[in-house]
Motif scaffolding. Structure first.
Motif, mmCIF file in Angstrom:
data_model
loop_
_atom_site.group_PDB
_atom_site.id
_atom_site.type_symbol
_atom_site.label_atom_id
_atom_site.label_comp_id
_atom_site.label_asym_id
_atom_site.label_seq_id
_atom_site.Cartn_x
_atom_site.Cartn_y
_atom_site.Cartn_z
ATOM 1 N N SER A 544 0.790 -1.234 0.204
ATOM 2 C CA SER A 544 0.113 -0.085 -0.158
ATOM 3 C C SER A 544 0.878 1.192 0.184
ATOM 4 O O SER A 544 0.340 2.368 -0.046
ATOM 5 N N ASP A 545 2.243 0.895 0.091
ATOM 6 C CA ASP A 545 3.203 1.968 0.045
ATOM 7 C C ASP A 545 4.157 2.017 -0.964
ATOM 8 O O ASP A 545 3.940 1.168 -1.604
ATOM 9 N N SER A 546 4.974 3.187 -1.201
ATOM 10 C CA SER A 546 6.022 3.029 -2.164
ATOM 11 C C SER A 546 6.860 1.742 -2.051
ATOM 12 O O SER A 546 7.392 1.585 -0.708
ATOM 13 N N PHE A 547 7.367 0.867 -2.853
ATOM 14 C CA PHE A 547 8.285 0.053 -2.638
ATOM 15 C C PHE A 547 9.050 -0.098 -4.153
ATOM 16 O O PHE A 547 8.440 -0.066 -5.226
ATOM 17 N N THR A 548 10.059 -1.105 -4.061
ATOM 18 C CA THR A 548 10.815 -1.549 -5.242
ATOM 19 C C THR A 548 11.487 -2.874 -5.027
ATOM 20 O O THR A 548 11.807 -3.284 -3.834
ATOM 21 N N LEU A 549 10.952 -3.695 -5.814
ATOM 22 C CA LEU A 549 11.370 -5.303 -5.819
ATOM 23 C C LEU A 549 12.218 -5.375 -6.997
ATOM 24 O O LEU A 549 11.804 -5.064 -8.309
ATOM 25 N N ALA A 550 13.362 -6.122 -6.910
ATOM 26 C CA ALA A 550 14.141 -6.704 -8.079
ATOM 27 C C ALA A 550 14.582 -8.093 -7.990
ATOM 28 O O ALA A 550 14.750 -8.550 -6.987
ATOM 29 N N VAL A 551 14.605 -8.730 -9.076
ATOM 30 C CA VAL A 551 14.965 -10.238 -9.195
ATOM 31 C C VAL A 551 15.850 -10.352 -10.542
ATOM 32 O O VAL A 551 15.628 -9.679 -11.565
ATOM 33 N N ARG A 552 16.709 -11.300 -10.752
ATOM 34 C CA ARG A 552 17.414 -12.005 -11.687
ATOM 35 C C ARG A 552 16.602 -13.350 -11.829
ATOM 36 O O ARG A 552 16.582 -14.089 -11.090
ATOM 37 N N VAL A 553 16.386 -13.687 -13.364
ATOM 38 C CA VAL A 553 15.782 -14.893 -13.714
ATOM 39 C C VAL A 553 15.963 -15.261 -14.975
ATOM 40 O O VAL A 553 16.293 -14.466 -16.040
ATOM 41 N N ARG A 554 16.178 -16.628 -15.151
ATOM 42 C CA ARG A 554 16.392 -17.221 -16.353
ATOM 43 C C ARG A 554 15.706 -18.444 -16.384
ATOM 44 O O ARG A 554 15.330 -19.408 -15.859
ATOM 45 N N LEU A 555 14.704 -18.412 -17.690
ATOM 46 C CA LEU A 555 13.854 -19.548 -18.134
ATOM 47 C C LEU A 555 14.414 -20.789 -18.310
ATOM 48 O O LEU A 555 15.470 -20.482 -19.176
ATOM 49 N N THR A 556 14.023 -21.784 -17.848
ATOM 50 C CA THR A 556 14.486 -23.249 -18.590
ATOM 51 C C THR A 556 13.402 -23.780 -19.690
ATOM 52 O O THR A 556 13.999 -24.104 -20.615
ATOM 53 N N ASP A 557 12.174 -23.398 -19.356
ATOM 54 C CA ASP A 557 11.310 -23.645 -20.488
ATOM 55 C C ASP A 557 10.710 -22.447 -20.904
ATOM 56 O O ASP A 557 10.187 -21.817 -20.460
ATOM 57 N N ARG A 558 11.094 -22.193 -22.396
ATOM 58 C CA ARG A 558 10.674 -21.074 -22.995
ATOM 59 C C ARG A 558 9.394 -21.158 -23.565
ATOM 60 O O ARG A 558 8.690 -20.019 -23.698
ATOM 61 N N GLU A 559 8.858 -22.296 -23.564
ATOM 62 C CA GLU A 559 7.293 -22.402 -24.200
ATOM 63 C C GLU A 559 6.620 -23.169 -23.358
ATOM 64 O O GLU A 559 6.196 -24.347 -23.662
ATOM 65 N N PRO A 560 6.334 -22.839 -22.090
ATOM 66 C CA PRO A 560 5.562 -23.542 -21.294
ATOM 67 C C PRO A 560 4.036 -23.534 -21.441
ATOM 68 O O PRO A 560 3.577 -22.632 -22.456
ATOM 69 N N ALA A 561 3.181 -24.229 -20.862
ATOM 70 C CA ALA A 561 1.811 -24.325 -21.179
ATOM 71 C C ALA A 561 1.134 -23.179 -20.711
ATOM 72 O O ALA A 561 0.036 -22.861 -21.463
ATOM 73 N N GLY A 562 1.371 -22.350 -19.979
ATOM 74 C CA GLY A 562 0.902 -21.238 -19.487
ATOM 75 C C GLY A 562 1.724 -20.095 -18.993
ATOM 76 O O GLY A 562 2.973 -20.619 -18.774
ATOM 77 N N PRO A 563 1.239 -19.170 -18.143
ATOM 78 C CA PRO A 563 1.950 -18.140 -17.634
ATOM 79 C C PRO A 563 2.840 -18.612 -16.646
ATOM 80 O O PRO A 563 2.499 -19.692 -15.897
ATOM 81 N N MET A 564 4.084 -18.256 -16.052
ATOM 82 C CA MET A 564 5.115 -18.597 -15.042
ATOM 83 C C MET A 564 5.148 -17.296 -14.226
ATOM 84 O O MET A 564 5.830 -16.147 -14.790
ATOM 85 N N THR A 565 5.099 -17.379 -12.842
ATOM 86 C CA THR A 565 5.009 -16.386 -11.992
ATOM 87 C C THR A 565 6.438 -16.359 -11.291
ATOM 88 O O THR A 565 6.935 -17.345 -10.944
ATOM 89 N N VAL A 566 7.103 -15.078 -11.416
ATOM 90 C CA VAL A 566 8.503 -15.181 -10.606
ATOM 91 C C VAL A 566 8.289 -14.759 -9.333
ATOM 92 O O VAL A 566 8.916 -15.120 -8.348
ATOM 93 N N LEU A 567 7.502 -13.566 -9.066
ATOM 94 C CA LEU A 567 7.383 -13.089 -7.842
ATOM 95 C C LEU A 567 5.786 -12.439 -7.584
ATOM 96 O O LEU A 567 5.318 -12.089 -8.431
ATOM 97 N N SER A 568 5.289 -12.826 -6.315
ATOM 98 C CA SER A 568 4.187 -12.426 -6.031
ATOM 99 C C SER A 568 3.847 -12.312 -4.496
ATOM 100 O O SER A 568 4.945 -12.801 -3.753
ATOM 101 N N GLN A 569 2.844 -11.507 -4.107
ATOM 102 C CA GLN A 569 2.713 -11.272 -2.554
ATOM 103 C C GLN A 569 1.205 -11.190 -2.674
ATOM 104 O O GLN A 569 0.508 -10.087 -3.308
ATOM 105 N N ALA A 570 0.418 -11.840 -1.711
ATOM 106 C CA ALA A 570 -1.064 -11.916 -1.727
ATOM 107 C C ALA A 570 -1.592 -11.407 -0.246
ATOM 108 O O ALA A 570 -0.901 -11.361 0.762
ATOM 109 N N GLY A 571 -2.791 -11.090 -0.228
ATOM 110 C CA GLY A 571 -3.625 -11.067 0.925
ATOM 111 C C GLY A 571 -4.443 -12.043 1.276
ATOM 112 O O GLY A 571 -4.163 -13.298 0.914
ATOM 113 N N GLU A 572 -5.413 -12.090 1.617
ATOM 114 C CA GLU A 572 -6.579 -13.049 2.080
ATOM 115 C C GLU A 572 -7.166 -13.808 0.880
ATOM 116 O O GLU A 572 -7.386 -15.065 0.758
ATOM 117 N N HIS A 573 -7.539 -12.983 0.070
ATOM 118 C CA HIS A 573 -8.200 -13.508 -1.180
ATOM 119 C C HIS A 573 -7.726 -13.325 -2.663
ATOM 120 O O HIS A 573 -8.208 -13.856 -3.506
#
Length: 697
Positions: A544-573
């Motif tokens: 809810s406030d200002s933030f910065t997030l950084a990550v380095r990533v390399r995909l092993t599967d370039r054509e997966p069946a669907g989207p692939m998430t690197v980072l996420s942060q959730a609430g209750e729902h």
């Protein structure tokens, strides 16, 4: 007739043919008298009578010639005759004439380039007439016409002289945000303009009241250090002198005439002043309240919105009619009514100025009001810090409003008040006394007696980003990879592991197969794309406030069946955000949810193409959310673009831990990442564009 024959040739040549039955005038009319308005001396209008055009080189004389018989489809060719004359030093008239060797269609321009041996500093008259081969037009000077006049000036003006008492040459003087006068003059009596430029701008020109007269240039230094003014006198012929360079030295901007940090001890009834008078605090003021992070402030004052919630030095601080700036850090607890941050009484009838929050038409805005002029903008939010500053520039008579270092609303002319009264913090006077009052925190109130320049505004409103997490992912103990400063660990789960650098084998050994290198350093996180992930127990960033997030990533599967998430942060729902790779589009996406509710809508707020499909040496991604401006940016390898920048006004505070390699999907987990992850870095606050490229290296 010969002229008509030439016309026929021209018609034929141009492919303009008279239609059957077209009547052609039997009687030839002479060409029209050339109009003074269509005569030019080197593209300058014809000057007549006692006037003369001054030119810096032998000019080209031009005229538009016309013939009344040239009515389509009839075309008429015309020849010009130019004539000029002047008096030589012996008083003898000298006259020259010129006829071009070509003809031109009626309505077109004829030209004479005057020879280079014409005398300088001598008024020269000229005129022109036209011939259709049969008849001549009147001279342009005949009847109500007049000869055109010019003077050839073959000498450039002398360089200018520059002096200043406000900013003497090579002397450190006043400073940033304070106007100064520069007196410019020239020994030449024909200078009609001074072109000038300061180091880094502005670049402009000034015209003296009379030729050769002086001018005064006003300048507002925007930065400290050596500055330079270059001036080029220009005479009436357009000739320019060489530059005069005037170097002066600008001090830093003057300190505020009054400043209250409002970081006094709990229970104090007086706010100490860094400069200016101390301020008396009402009993509705509580010191020791929270301060905006990343500002250097340790605490602020909370005003309860009652009649007792105010501070005042019991003295005026701003001088009516003079330049001033006033601002501070504020966090409103409510936005449903008008609340002043700072004001100054104007006698007993009301405030001379008010900086604060208003609610026109029920919508809260920041506002700066002075002398009946109101400048409004921005979107105050309850519980959100903002740096607000109002500025009145007496030099231009203009008022401006700044929020979080950026100009907001539309600058406007303002008339300052006349009566002088006491400065007020947290309240403003009305006709019936003090009515509107601030409810919330206020900190670091400053009053300046000069212009607060953009560089200072950026610095005043800056909230430095604070590192709150860095996971190098080079090791794991008991299934957890540590945070570098001892913060919460990333616990590995499912098909996840730490890949570490293997010992080198002998390259001369035929069985030696060099092992792949980690993404960065000595190790990285490997995720299998089925159920591999890593996560913290608690939230890492306050979404809810200002933030910065950084990550380095390399995909092993370039054509997966669907989207692939690197980072996420959730609430209750729902997920507050998720950063994912979408193979159907070969793009990285930042998806944000509008509320922590099962049916809350999701928005792809930023998207950026992945040139190598995330393979190769890996890609460095960064998310920046600026709560002050509601701006979201997604960076790839240190750079962003228009598609990766958006406005998002529905941020909310998530309660779940940071997820690496997965996200919530319905009531479970999904979008598992098949690839390598390294160098996860988290900051409270906004990193600048110049800081982002260094992340993940």
């Amino acid at each position: 007739m010969r002229g008509r024959a030439m016309a026929a040739v021209a018609v034929s040549t141009l492919g303009i043919m008279a239609g059957p039955g077209t009547a052609v005038a039997a009687d030839n009319q002479p060409p029209s008298q050339p109009l003074i308005s269509e005569l030019k001396t080197d593209f300058k209008a014809c000057a007549t009578g006692a006037d003369a055009q001054y030119v810096g080189q032998p000019p080209a004389l031009t005229a538009v010639l016309r013939d009344p018989d040239a009515v389509p489809p009839v075309a008429v060719m015309l020849t010009a005759e130019f004539e000029m004359w002047w008096q030589d030093p012996q008083g003898e008239e000298q006259r020259r004439s010129f006829s071009p060797s070509y003809q031109s269609l009626s309505g077109s321009v004829q030209r004479w380039q005057v020879p280079s041996d014409i005398p300088a500093d001598t008024p020269i008259s000229w005129r022109v007439r036209a011939s259709d081969g049969t008849a001549w037009s009147p001279w342009s000077s005949d009847g109500e016409g007049a000869p055109c006049r010019f003077v050839f000036d073959n000498e450039s003006p002398l360089p200018a002289t520059v002096t200043s008492t406000d900013y003497p040459a090579e002397v450190w003087k006043d400073g940033v945000g304070v106007y100064g006068s520069f007196h410019v003059d020239s020994p030449s009596d024909d200078v009609v303009e001074y072109k000038y430029g300061f180091l880094g701008g502005p670049y402009d020109s000034a015209k003296p009241d009379t030729p050769g007269g002086p001018v005064t240039i006003r300048h507002l230094p925007l930065r400290s250090g050596p500055d330079r003014l270059e001036v080029y006198p220009v005479d009436r012929s357009g000739r320019r002198a060489g530059p005069t360079t005037y170097t002066f030295l600008v001090n830093n901007g003057r300190a505020p005439v009054a400043r209250w940090k409002l970081a006094d001890a709990t229970g104090s009834r007086t706010a100490a002043a860094e400069s200016g008078p101390a301020a008396r605090a009402g009993t509705g003021v509580a010191f020791g309240s929270a301060a905006p992070s990343g500002t250097g402030l340790t605490s602020t004052a909370r005003l309860d919105g009652s009649s007792r919630g105010f501070l005042t030095p019991n003295a005026p601080v701003v001088t009516p009619g003079k330049t001033f700036g006033v601002g501070g850090w504020v966090r409103p607890e409510r936005t449903d009514r008008a609340m002043p941050v700072v004001s100054q009484d104007a006698g007993t009838t009301g405030p001379g100025f008010t900086l604060g929050l208003r609610t026109p038409a029920g919508a809260p805005v920041w506002s700066f009001e002075i002398g009946g002029t109101k400048i409004s903008g921005g979107a105050p939010e309850a519980g959100e810090w903002a740096y607000v500053l109002g500025l009145y520039d007496a030099e231009t008579g203009t008022a401006r409003l700044y929020v979080n270092g950026h100009e907001t609303g539309t600058a406007a002319k303002a008339t300052p008040w006349a009566e002088n009264g006491n400065l007020q913090i947290g309240r403003a006077r009305g006709k019936d006394g003090y009515r509107n009052r601030w409810q919330g925190e206020i900190g670091d109130v400053r009053v300046y007696d000069r212009v607060v320049v953009p560089e200072e505004l950026t610095r005043l409103a800056n909230r430095a980003a604070q590192s709150i997490g860095h996971w190098s992912l080079e090791s794991a103990t008991d299934g957890a990879s540590p945070e570098e400063q001892g913060g919460q660990e990333l616990r590995l789960g499912g098909g996840s592991s730490i890949f570490t650098e293997a010992p080198e084998c002998d390259l001369l050994d035929p069985d030696c197969v060099p092992a792949p290198s980690p993404l960065n350093g000595k190790g990285h996180l490997e995720l299998d794309g089925n159920d591999g992930y890593a996560a913290t127990k608690n939230p890492v960033v306050d979404t809810s406030d200002s933030f910065t997030l950084a990550v380095r990533v390399r995909l092993t599967d370039r054509e997966p069946a669907g989207p692939m998430t690197v980072l996420s942060q959730a609430g209750e729902h729902a997920n507050a955000f998720k950063l994912r790779y979408v193979p159907a589009e070969y793009r990285w996406q930042l998806v944000m949810t509008h509320a922590d509710a099962p049916d809350a809508p999701e928005t792809v707020v930023a998207s950026i193409a992945s040139p190598d499909c995330g393979e190769g040496p890996g890609q460095r991604l960064a998310i920046v959310y600026d709560d002050a401006t509601d701006q979201v940016r997604l960076y790839l390898d240190g750079y962003t673009n228009a598609d990766a920048t958006a406005t998002f006004r529905s941020a909310w505070k998530s309660t779940g831990g940071l997820q690496v390699g997965r996200t919530t999907v319905g009531d479970g987990w999904g979008e598992y990442l098949h690839g390598a992850v390294d160098e996860i870095q988290a900051f409270a606050g906004v990193l600048s564009d110049r800081d982002i490229p260094a992340l993940g290296t």
